[in-house]
Design a protein around this motif. Sequence first.
Motif, PDB file in Angstrom:
ATOM      1  N   ARG A 224       0.843  -1.333   0.061  1.00  0.00           N
ATOM      2  CA  ARG A 224       0.051   0.242  -0.063  1.00  0.00           C
ATOM      3  C   ARG A 224       0.903   1.133   0.152  1.00  0.00           C
ATOM      4  NH1 ARG A 224      -3.358  -3.209   3.393  1.00  0.00           N
ATOM      5  NH2 ARG A 224      -2.506  -2.414   5.249  1.00  0.00           N
ATOM      6  N   ALA A 227       2.705   1.867  -3.500  1.00  0.00           N
ATOM      7  CA  ALA A 227       1.609   2.176  -4.457  1.00  0.00           C
ATOM      8  C   ALA A 227       1.452   3.752  -4.538  1.00  0.00           C
ATOM      9  CB  ALA A 227       0.045   1.645  -4.195  1.00  0.00           C
ATOM     10  N   THR A 228       1.632   4.480  -3.399  1.00  0.00           N
ATOM     11  CA  THR A 228       1.303   5.988  -3.440  1.00  0.00           C
ATOM     12  C   THR A 228       2.941   6.505  -3.591  1.00  0.00           C
ATOM     13  OG1 THR A 228       1.177   6.076  -1.091  1.00  0.00           O
ATOM     14  CG2 THR A 228      -0.750   6.309  -2.471  1.00  0.00           C
ATOM     15  N   ARG A 259       2.926  -6.142  -8.354  1.00  0.00           N
ATOM     16  CA  ARG A 259       1.798  -5.192  -8.265  1.00  0.00           C
ATOM     17  C   ARG A 259       2.440  -3.613  -8.558  1.00  0.00           C
ATOM     18  NH1 ARG A 259      -1.009  -7.944  -3.330  1.00  0.00           N
ATOM     19  NH2 ARG A 259       0.709  -9.177  -3.453  1.00  0.00           N
ATOM     20  N   ILE A 260       3.434  -3.551  -8.065  1.00  0.00           N
ATOM     21  CA  ILE A 260       4.063  -2.000  -7.982  1.00  0.00           C
ATOM     22  C   ILE A 260       4.311  -1.767  -9.455  1.00  0.00           C
ATOM     23  CG2 ILE A 260       6.453  -2.232  -7.559  1.00  0.00           C
ATOM     24  CD1 ILE A 260       4.409   0.774  -6.577  1.00  0.00           C
ATOM     25  N   VAL A 263       1.168  -0.773 -11.081  1.00  0.00           N
ATOM     26  CA  VAL A 263       0.786   0.646 -10.836  1.00  0.00           C
ATOM     27  C   VAL A 263       1.513   1.703 -11.730  1.00  0.00           C
ATOM     28  CG1 VAL A 263       1.104   2.283  -9.127  1.00  0.00           C
ATOM     29  CG2 VAL A 263       0.309   0.184  -8.401  1.00  0.00           C
TER      30      VAL A 263
END
Length: 327
Positions: A224, A227-228, A259-260, A263
């Motif tokens: 999480r 992701a930002t 996953r990154i 993104v």
Amino acid sequence: MMNCKMIGTGSYVPDFVLTNEMLEQLVDTNDEWIVKRTGIRERRIAKGMHTWELGLKAAERALEDAGVSVDEIDLIIVSTCTPDTYSPIEASVIQDKLGAKCAAMDVNTCCTGFINASDIADSYIKCGKAKTVLVVSAETLSRITDYTDRGTCVLFGDAAGAAVYTATEEADKGILSSYIAADGSGAEYLYMEALPLEEDPLHSDRTFDHTARFLKMQGAPVVRFTATAVPSAIDEALSRAGLTAADIDWVVPHQANLRILDVIAKKYNLPKEKIYVNLDRFGNTSSASIPLCMDEMRQKGLLHEGQTVVCTGFGGGLTYGAFVVRL
Ligand code: UT7
């Protein structure tokens, strides 16, 4: 003002291959879960090798690639979160083994280490304190991995990568911008003890639990965070360079989770082919992962003069950052 150009890369991975099938014999896991959740199929493990030995091999290859002799190096920076010793520092050991006579320092920002080390190299070169800097990112994560913890042991591997930077008068070449950051409020999500805490060091029996040094991670909060944090670092680095996503030829991210990568592809509208991935073969090698990728890309002929590459890292600390380099 001089610019800081990347003129050579090198890398080294140990021979021993740890496959998902081998991990099935150690913990309750399976190839399907590991591939689906992480994308990793195998990783390399250093058996009986120091971190500095991996780093030295990568350094020698980078110097050869750059055509730079040890006498020309003004500064050696080693990034590692798995040093063999607190003293001497890894950079001093590698300096001695190379036969160099220059300044040497270690930096530890965990998996972001190559970004920070390159940022320091860039700063030294831009302000005229150094002409040529050798950055080495060397890690033996296997030494801090708990091979009874399925949540972490499937992720990590050992490797070293290195880059040689030198001063150039070419205004549009080299590291165009960089951005480094940290958010200590998330430090607990990725934790590794160094020195045991003692109530009374004078009267301690000094029988410590050696497993305390193992890396502990809560994977989901780290995902999480990245992701930002990662897009914000890329945004800032691009803006400082006066560039947009349309100018990017390659993104080379720290190889931690698939996953990154998704993104990044979505946020910058980049085809996945522009985001370099080798974690399927090497897993997460902490700060070594970005220079390992860069070296592999150079060897494969994927990198060309004039291309714009965004390198981005994230990891324990929690630290993160990015730099934009024009080859
Ligand atoms: O390099 C520094 C930065 N690090 C990262 O960026 C790593 C970030 N984290 C990740 O990539 C992911 O969090 C992991 C790949 C580590 C884990 O994936 P996840 O989707 O976040 O899984 P989870 O930890 O939420 O676990 C889901 C389930 C759990 O079972 P229950 O509670 O749902 O029954 C885990 O016990 O998967 C289980 N599990 C496993 N199952 C089979 C955890 N590890 C494994 C395993 N094999 N190796």
